[in-house]
Write a protein that holds these residues in place. Structure first.
Motif, PDB file in Angstrom:
ATOM      1  N   ALA A 121       0.757  -1.258   0.046  1.00 41.80           N
ATOM      2  CA  ALA A 121      -0.050  -0.026   0.133  1.00 41.80           C
ATOM      3  C   ALA A 121       0.875   1.127  -0.062  1.00 41.80           C
ATOM      4  N   ARG A 122       1.906   1.170   0.570  1.00 37.61           N
ATOM      5  CA  ARG A 122       2.682   2.285   0.819  1.00 37.61           C
ATOM      6  C   ARG A 122       4.240   1.762   0.538  1.00 37.61           C
ATOM      7  N   PRO A 123       4.496   1.509  -0.695  1.00 34.89           N
ATOM      8  CA  PRO A 123       6.025   0.867  -0.822  1.00 34.89           C
ATOM      9  C   PRO A 123       7.139   1.466  -0.520  1.00 34.89           C
ATOM     10  N   LEU A 124       7.411   2.836  -0.541  1.00 30.33           N
ATOM     11  CA  LEU A 124       8.432   3.598  -0.064  1.00 30.33           C
ATOM     12  C   LEU A 124       8.421   4.459   1.105  1.00 30.33           C
ATOM     13  N   TYR A 125       9.246   4.468   1.890  1.00 31.64           N
ATOM     14  CA  TYR A 125       9.172   5.206   3.134  1.00 31.64           C
ATOM     15  C   TYR A 125       8.827   6.834   2.700  1.00 31.64           C
ATOM     16  N   ILE A 131      15.321   9.858   3.984  1.00 28.38           N
ATOM     17  CA  ILE A 131      16.571  10.698   4.162  1.00 28.38           C
ATOM     18  C   ILE A 131      17.188  10.464   5.741  1.00 28.38           C
ATOM     19  N   GLU A 132      16.280  10.491   6.685  1.00 29.00           N
ATOM     20  CA  GLU A 132      16.826  10.486   8.105  1.00 29.00           C
ATOM     21  C   GLU A 132      17.670   8.858   8.256  1.00 29.00           C
ATOM     22  N   ARG A 133      16.889   8.164   7.457  1.00 28.27           N
ATOM     23  CA  ARG A 133      17.398   6.656   7.637  1.00 28.27           C
ATOM     24  C   ARG A 133      18.965   6.548   7.230  1.00 28.27           C
ATOM     25  N   ILE A 134      19.061   7.272   6.027  1.00 27.14           N
ATOM     26  CA  ILE A 134      20.488   7.246   5.395  1.00 27.14           C
ATOM     27  C   ILE A 134      21.464   8.040   6.167  1.00 27.14           C
ATOM     28  N   ARG A 135      20.850   9.120   6.909  1.00 26.07           N
ATOM     29  CA  ARG A 135      21.582  10.139   7.749  1.00 26.07           C
ATOM     30  C   ARG A 135      21.982   9.331   9.147  1.00 26.07           C
ATOM     31  N   ALA A 136      21.464   8.479   9.651  1.00 22.51           N
ATOM     32  CA  ALA A 136      21.530   7.548  10.587  1.00 22.51           C
ATOM     33  C   ALA A 136      22.579   6.670  10.217  1.00 22.51           C
ATOM     34  N   ALA A 137      22.590   5.925   9.028  1.00 24.14           N
ATOM     35  CA  ALA A 137      23.394   4.908   8.719  1.00 24.14           C
ATOM     36  C   ALA A 137      24.973   5.332   8.442  1.00 24.14           C
ATOM     37  N   ARG A 138      24.866   6.780   7.964  1.00 22.90           N
ATOM     38  CA  ARG A 138      26.151   7.354   7.886  1.00 22.90           C
ATOM     39  C   ARG A 138      26.781   8.015   9.278  1.00 22.90           C
ATOM     40  N   LYS A 139      26.072   8.155  10.220  1.00 23.22           N
ATOM     41  CA  LYS A 139      26.503   8.760  11.570  1.00 23.22           C
ATOM     42  C   LYS A 139      26.898   7.518  12.234  1.00 23.22           C
ATOM     43  N   ALA A 140      26.434   6.231  11.956  1.00 25.34           N
ATOM     44  CA  ALA A 140      26.756   5.020  12.787  1.00 25.34           C
ATOM     45  C   ALA A 140      28.392   4.466  12.230  1.00 25.34           C
ATOM     46  N   ILE A 141      28.274   4.825  10.873  1.00 24.99           N
ATOM     47  CA  ILE A 141      29.653   4.511  10.157  1.00 24.99           C
ATOM     48  C   ILE A 141      30.709   5.400  10.447  1.00 24.99           C
ATOM     49  N   ASP A 142      30.448   6.786  10.636  1.00 19.82           N
ATOM     50  CA  ASP A 142      31.394   7.671  11.123  1.00 19.82           C
ATOM     51  C   ASP A 142      31.718   7.480  12.443  1.00 19.82           C
ATOM     52  N   ALA A 143      30.890   6.962  13.421  1.00 20.96           N
ATOM     53  CA  ALA A 143      31.176   6.847  14.792  1.00 20.96           C
ATOM     54  C   ALA A 143      32.225   5.679  14.983  1.00 20.96           C
ATOM     55  N   ILE A 144      32.190   4.802  14.136  1.00 20.14           N
ATOM     56  CA  ILE A 144      33.211   3.785  14.219  1.00 20.14           C
ATOM     57  C   ILE A 144      34.435   4.018  13.661  1.00 20.14           C
TER      58      ILE A 144
END
Length: 271
Positions: A121-125, A131-144
């Motif tokens: 019914a809603r196939p894309l976020y 965008i926030e999900r990508i930003r969170a992934a980036r933050k997690a990578i950079d923290a390590i």
């Protein structure tokens, strides 16, 4: 000298600097080692191909399943491994980040986060959340401080929303949010591929071959930096298996078994 995880990550990032390379998708340790034997420079996991090896449908594996699989792949080869990390195994950005941090610890050199929900019914976020999900992934990578390369994926073409303008808007936003590489699986025409490459330049674009039907040289001419094949190698392997198994089950004959790859050659490769 042993190849370290840091070496693999540096190699993988350097591969994105120029040219166009093939990033084939093994589905288990044996197929990963075979691809290394054939001289490929890097590998990528396939969510579908792996799921089938454990008797599950695509997008029905657990985070534990995937992290164990990625750990095994990374330990089995000296090549960088990029993870098909689906949608990060969570909806909310904070949990996506936590899961990405876990994936980084498997030894991967890169990983992708897609924006599909799994809900027809809603196939894309919604764009802001994606965008926030990508930003969170980036933050997690950079923290390590891991050097892991982040790919942002827009699944519009795969979920029936083949709107080039929308896909480009999302990919450029994912790039601004920290994605190092951009990917829109399902794009087929030269015009659409070229438009995406131009829109996100100078960041590299991954192209799924099998959907586009282009050669490596043709993709390179369009500015594509890397090519993956998704579950295609796994499907090819299953095609041979199912053809031979069906012959035995339905006819009681065994002629298809003669088309198998020589066991002696496999033993040499894995020795």
């Amino acid at each position: 000298m042993p190849v370290t995880t840091a070496d693999k990550r540096a190699t993988f990032r350097n591969l994105h600097g120029s040219g166009c390379f093939i990033l084939p998708n093994p589905y288990d340790v044996g197929s990963a080692r075979a691809l290394q034997h054939l001289g490929f420079k890097a590998l990528a996991s396939t969510s579908a191909g792996f799921a089938w090896t454990i008797g599950k449908a695509d997008n029905h594996v657990s985070l534990d399943d995937v992290c164990d699989h990625l750990t095994a792949l990374c330990a089995a080869v000296d090549l960088p491994v990029n993870a098909d990390f689906e949608g990060g195994f969570a909806r909310e950005p904070e949990q996506v980040g936590a899961n990405v941090a876990r994936a980084v610890k498997t030894g991967v050199a890169g990983l992708s986060i897609e924006d599909s929900t799994g809900d027809s019914a809603r196939p894309l976020y919604e764009s802001a959340l994606a965008i926030e999900r990508i930003r969170a992934a980036r933050k997690a990578i950079d923290a390590i401080d891991s050097g892991v390369l982040l790919t942002g994926r827009c699944e519009g073409y795969l979920v029936g929303q083949a709107d080039l303008a929308m896909v480009i808007d999302r990919l450029t936003a994912y790039a601004a949010a920290g994605a190092d590489c951009l990917y829109a699986p399902g794009i087929k025409t030269r015009e659409d591929i070229a438009a995406i490459v131009k829109a996100v330049h100078p960041k590299p674009v991954n192209l799924l071959i099998g959907a586009s039907g282009l050669s490596q040289a043709e993709a390179a001419d369009l500015g594509v930096r890397r090519i993956s094949v998704g579950g295609s190698l796994a499907r090819s392997a299953w095609a041979g298996f199912m053809k031979a198994a069906r012959e035995m089950a339905e006819q009681g004959t065994f002629t298809e078994l003669a088309n198998g790859y020589p066991g002696g050659e496999l033993n040499k490769m894995f020795r």
